[in-house]
Scaffold this motif. Structure first.
Motif, PDB file in Angstrom:
ATOM      1  N   GLY A   1      13.814 -11.047   2.310  1.00 45.21           N
ATOM      2  CA  GLY A   1      12.819 -11.403   1.300  1.00 45.21           C
ATOM      3  C   GLY A   1      11.476 -11.753   1.908  1.00 45.21           C
ATOM      4  N   ASP A   2      11.485 -12.474   3.026  1.00 43.47           N
ATOM      5  CA  ASP A   2      10.228 -12.815   3.693  1.00 43.47           C
ATOM      6  C   ASP A   2       9.510 -11.567   4.201  1.00 43.47           C
ATOM      7  OD1 ASP A   2      10.736 -15.516   3.278  1.00 43.47           O
ATOM      8  OD2 ASP A   2      11.821 -15.718   5.184  1.00 43.47           O
ATOM      9  N   ILE A   3      10.264 -10.614   4.715  1.00 45.38           N
ATOM     10  CA  ILE A   3       9.657  -9.366   5.182  1.00 45.38           C
ATOM     11  C   ILE A   3       9.073  -8.596   4.003  1.00 45.38           C
ATOM     12  CG2 ILE A   3      10.149  -7.151   6.276  1.00 45.38           C
ATOM     13  CD1 ILE A   3      12.255  -8.608   7.968  1.00 45.38           C
ATOM     14  N   GLY A   4       9.750  -8.643   2.872  1.00 45.23           N
ATOM     15  CA  GLY A   4       9.193  -7.998   1.678  1.00 45.23           C
ATOM     16  C   GLY A   4       7.885  -8.633   1.247  1.00 45.23           C
ATOM     17  N   VAL A   5       7.814  -9.965   1.291  1.00 44.46           N
ATOM     18  CA  VAL A   5       6.560 -10.649   0.952  1.00 44.46           C
ATOM     19  C   VAL A   5       5.458 -10.251   1.924  1.00 44.46           C
ATOM     20  CG1 VAL A   5       5.438 -12.900   0.790  1.00 44.46           C
ATOM     21  CG2 VAL A   5       7.731 -12.580  -0.141  1.00 44.46           C
ATOM     22  N   LEU A   6       5.792 -10.128   3.200  1.00 41.40           N
ATOM     23  CA  LEU A   6       4.811  -9.750   4.206  1.00 41.40           C
ATOM     24  C   LEU A   6       4.212  -8.377   3.902  1.00 41.40           C
ATOM     25  CD1 LEU A   6       3.422 -10.046   7.008  1.00 41.40           C
ATOM     26  CD2 LEU A   6       5.501  -9.007   7.977  1.00 41.40           C
ATOM     27  N   PHE A   7       5.048  -7.393   3.675  1.00 37.03           N
ATOM     28  CA  PHE A   7       4.534  -6.042   3.445  1.00 37.03           C
ATOM     29  C   PHE A   7       3.859  -5.916   2.091  1.00 37.03           C
ATOM     30  CE2 PHE A   7       7.589  -4.912   6.844  1.00 37.03           C
ATOM     31  CZ  PHE A   7       6.711  -4.242   7.677  1.00 37.03           C
ATOM     32  N   SER A   8       4.285  -6.675   1.108  1.00 35.84           N
ATOM     33  CA  SER A   8       3.580  -6.671  -0.182  1.00 35.84           C
ATOM     34  C   SER A   8       2.181  -7.262  -0.039  1.00 35.84           C
ATOM     35  CB  SER A   8       4.375  -7.459  -1.228  1.00 35.84           C
ATOM     36  OG  SER A   8       5.535  -6.756  -1.605  1.00 35.84           O
ATOM     37  N   THR A   9       2.051  -8.273   0.793  1.00 35.54           N
ATOM     38  CA  THR A   9       0.727  -8.847   1.038  1.00 35.54           C
ATOM     39  C   THR A   9      -0.191  -7.834   1.708  1.00 35.54           C
ATOM     40  OG1 THR A   9       1.731 -11.041   1.280  1.00 35.54           O
ATOM     41  CG2 THR A   9      -0.496 -10.746   2.136  1.00 35.54           C
ATOM     42  N   VAL A  10       0.342  -7.122   2.695  1.00 41.73           N
ATOM     43  CA  VAL A  10      -0.456  -6.094   3.357  1.00 41.73           C
ATOM     44  C   VAL A  10      -0.851  -5.000   2.366  1.00 41.73           C
ATOM     45  CG1 VAL A  10      -0.430  -4.341   5.172  1.00 41.73           C
ATOM     46  CG2 VAL A  10       0.566  -6.591   5.599  1.00 41.73           C
ATOM     47  N   SER A  11       0.058  -4.625   1.470  1.00 39.47           N
ATOM     48  CA  SER A  11      -0.256  -3.599   0.470  1.00 39.47           C
ATOM     49  C   SER A  11      -1.323  -4.083  -0.511  1.00 39.47           C
ATOM     50  CB  SER A  11       1.017  -3.202  -0.283  1.00 39.47           C
ATOM     51  OG  SER A  11       1.976  -2.635   0.596  1.00 39.47           O
ATOM     52  N   ALA A  12      -1.277  -5.365  -0.868  1.00 40.84           N
ATOM     53  CA  ALA A  12      -2.295  -5.903  -1.764  1.00 40.84           C
ATOM     54  C   ALA A  12      -3.678  -5.836  -1.127  1.00 40.84           C
ATOM     55  CB  ALA A  12      -1.951  -7.338  -2.152  1.00 40.84           C
ATOM     56  N   VAL A  13      -3.754  -6.120   0.162  1.00 40.37           N
ATOM     57  CA  VAL A  13      -5.029  -6.008   0.853  1.00 40.37           C
ATOM     58  C   VAL A  13      -5.491  -4.555   0.904  1.00 40.37           C
ATOM     59  CG1 VAL A  13      -6.170  -6.350   3.081  1.00 40.37           C
ATOM     60  CG2 VAL A  13      -4.620  -8.092   2.203  1.00 40.37           C
ATOM     61  N   ALA A  14      -4.551  -3.631   1.067  1.00 44.57           N
ATOM     62  CA  ALA A  14      -4.901  -2.212   1.112  1.00 44.57           C
ATOM     63  C   ALA A  14      -5.453  -1.716  -0.217  1.00 44.57           C
ATOM     64  CB  ALA A  14      -3.678  -1.399   1.513  1.00 44.57           C
ATOM     65  N   ILE A  15      -5.007  -2.292  -1.317  1.00 48.85           N
ATOM     66  CA  ILE A  15      -5.540  -1.895  -2.629  1.00 48.85           C
ATOM     67  C   ILE A  15      -7.036  -2.176  -2.700  1.00 48.85           C
ATOM     68  CG2 ILE A  15      -5.464  -2.463  -5.088  1.00 48.85           C
ATOM     69  CD1 ILE A  15      -2.472  -2.877  -4.808  1.00 48.85           C
ATOM     70  N   VAL A  16      -7.465  -3.262  -2.069  1.00 47.02           N
ATOM     71  CA  VAL A  16      -8.893  -3.581  -2.032  1.00 47.02           C
ATOM     72  C   VAL A  16      -9.610  -2.747  -0.976  1.00 47.02           C
ATOM     73  CG1 VAL A  16     -10.562  -5.434  -1.683  1.00 47.02           C
ATOM     74  CG2 VAL A  16      -8.398  -5.915  -2.841  1.00 47.02           C
ATOM     75  N   GLY A  17      -8.948  -2.507   0.153  1.00 51.53           N
ATOM     76  CA  GLY A  17      -9.605  -1.826   1.259  1.00 51.53           C
ATOM     77  C   GLY A  17      -9.831  -0.345   1.024  1.00 51.53           C
ATOM     78  N   ALA A  18      -8.937   0.321   0.299  1.00 49.13           N
ATOM     79  CA  ALA A  18      -9.072   1.765   0.121  1.00 49.13           C
ATOM     80  C   ALA A  18     -10.343   2.149  -0.642  1.00 49.13           C
ATOM     81  CB  ALA A  18      -7.825   2.314  -0.567  1.00 49.13           C
ATOM     82  N   PRO A  19     -10.665   1.520  -1.784  1.00 50.50           N
ATOM     83  CA  PRO A  19     -11.938   1.876  -2.434  1.00 50.50           C
ATOM     84  C   PRO A  19     -13.157   1.572  -1.574  1.00 50.50           C
ATOM     85  CG  PRO A  19     -10.503   0.718  -3.965  1.00 50.50           C
ATOM     86  CD  PRO A  19      -9.890   0.591  -2.619  1.00 50.50           C
ATOM     87  N   LEU A  20     -13.100   0.483  -0.826  1.00 53.28           N
ATOM     88  CA  LEU A  20     -14.217   0.168   0.063  1.00 53.28           C
ATOM     89  C   LEU A  20     -14.355   1.225   1.157  1.00 53.28           C
ATOM     90  CD1 LEU A  20     -16.454  -1.707   1.013  1.00 53.28           C
ATOM     91  CD2 LEU A  20     -14.725  -3.052   2.233  1.00 53.28           C
ATOM     92  N   GLY A  21     -13.226   1.693   1.678  1.00 55.21           N
ATOM     93  CA  GLY A  21     -13.279   2.754   2.670  1.00 55.21           C
ATOM     94  C   GLY A  21     -13.847   4.044   2.107  1.00 55.21           C
ATOM     95  N   GLY A  22     -13.496   4.368   0.867  1.00 58.70           N
ATOM     96  CA  GLY A  22     -14.076   5.547   0.244  1.00 58.70           C
ATOM     97  C   GLY A  22     -15.575   5.413   0.041  1.00 58.70           C
ATOM     98  N   TYR A  23     -16.025   4.220  -0.314  1.00 61.41           N
ATOM     99  CA  TYR A  23     -17.466   3.988  -0.478  1.00 61.41           C
ATOM    100  C   TYR A  23     -18.198   4.171   0.840  1.00 61.41           C
ATOM    101  CZ  TYR A  23     -21.797   1.424  -1.440  1.00 61.41           C
ATOM    102  OH  TYR A  23     -23.117   1.061  -1.568  1.00 61.41           O
ATOM    103  N   LEU A  24     -17.638   3.633   1.918  1.00 61.58           N
ATOM    104  CA  LEU A  24     -18.271   3.783   3.228  1.00 61.58           C
ATOM    105  C   LEU A  24     -18.242   5.234   3.702  1.00 61.58           C
ATOM    106  CD1 LEU A  24     -16.855   0.610   5.035  1.00 61.58           C
ATOM    107  CD2 LEU A  24     -19.150   0.935   4.081  1.00 61.58           C
TER     108      LEU A  24
END
Length: 294
Positions: A104-127
């Protein structure tokens, strides 16, 4: 992906339920793809006489792409997917060592990383719209630093920070890499260029887990993660040295008349008819002497 919800199901219902759920999701994806309309009505690189010139141009552009941006692009994509393979194979082992993580802790870890990626992908497309290299080089540098920091993490907070940096860099880089692939792909060979990226992905998932697992067994999970960071650093160096900028140059804006300038004066006389304007003027007749009286 939702690692957190899947890990909870694996803990409550057992691992078999997880595979059944993934299978149902795959069937739903197949049904959704069947409803999509066809987006290309071409024949690929055909051998007809009518398309011989276009086919030659396609082959010429593909050869130019292989001499230019395609090898650095594929190197970066290979390193990126090797990082994902490292996530799957040895990062959970390192998480257990650092913070005694449960599934469960590992699942929380990777979900957190995925949540950050949701924000990072549009920013990467803008750049990426300002420059493909402008987006790739700093983002790839962040993945190198994040991956190298994971083995050095001493507690859960440091481990989370390193994983977030790693995932953020990957999400910032992905849109720019996809844009480079679209820039260099000839219209009649887009499927072929996309397949190269898929080959890089499959090659990474074929070799990466085996290599990382062997390193983790022979040395430690930290050594395997350092190896992933080294692969990303090597690919970044190759990309920075060889990859040209593929962003198409913007066309110059048309010169518009100044709104404050006075309007040009027009001749009020009507224009001559087209027939008159096209007829050249006649030469004057020669003068004759007047007749003399007898």
């Amino acid at each position: 992906r939702r690692p957190r919800s899947r890990s909870r199901r694996a803990e409550v219902l057992g691992p078999h339920a997880l595979f059944h759920a993934v299978g149902v999701c795959n069937l739903l994806c197949v049904a959704g793809y069947a409803l999509l309309p066809e987006t290309h009505q071409g024949t690929g690189i055909a051998a007809s006489d009518a398309g011989a010139a276009a086919d030659a141009d396609t082959r010429r552009r593909l050869a130019a792409a292989w001499r230019g941006p395609l090898p650095p692009l594929l190197a970066m994509q290979l390193a990126q997917y090797l990082g994902y393979a490292c996530h799957l194979s040895v990062v959970p082992l390192r998480a257990v060592d650092v913070m005694a993580a449960s599934p469960g802790d590992i699942g929380v870890l990777f979900s957190t990383v995925s949540a950050v990626a949701i924000v990072g992908a549009p920013l990467g497309g803008y750049l990426a719209d300002f420059g493909r290299r402008t987006a790739v080089v700093p983002a790839a540098s962040l993945t190198v630093l994040g991956a190298a920091a994971v083995p050095l993490a001493a507690d859960g907070a440091q481990f989370y920070a390193a994983m977030i940096a790693w995932g953020l860099g990957a999400s910032l880089m992905t849109p720019a890499l996809a844009a480079i692939s679209a820039d260099v792909a000839p219209p009649k060979a887009r499927g072929a260029v996309v397949s190269y990226s898929r080959v890089a992905q499959d090659s990474a998932f074929l070799c990466g887990p085996l290599a990382y697992g062997a390193l983790a067994d022979a040395l430690s999970p930290s050594a395997a993660i350092f190896a992933s960071s080294a692969c990303s650093a090597a690919a970044l160096g190759f990309f920075a040295a060889r990859a040209p900028e593929t962003l198409p140059k913007k066309a110059a804006a048309p010169v518009l008349p100044d709104d404050d300038a006075p309007p040009a004066r027009r001749d009020p006389s009507p224009a001559p008819p087209a027939a008159m304007a096209a007829t050249p003027p006649k030469a004057p007749a020669p003068m004759q002497d007047p007749p003399r009286d007898p």
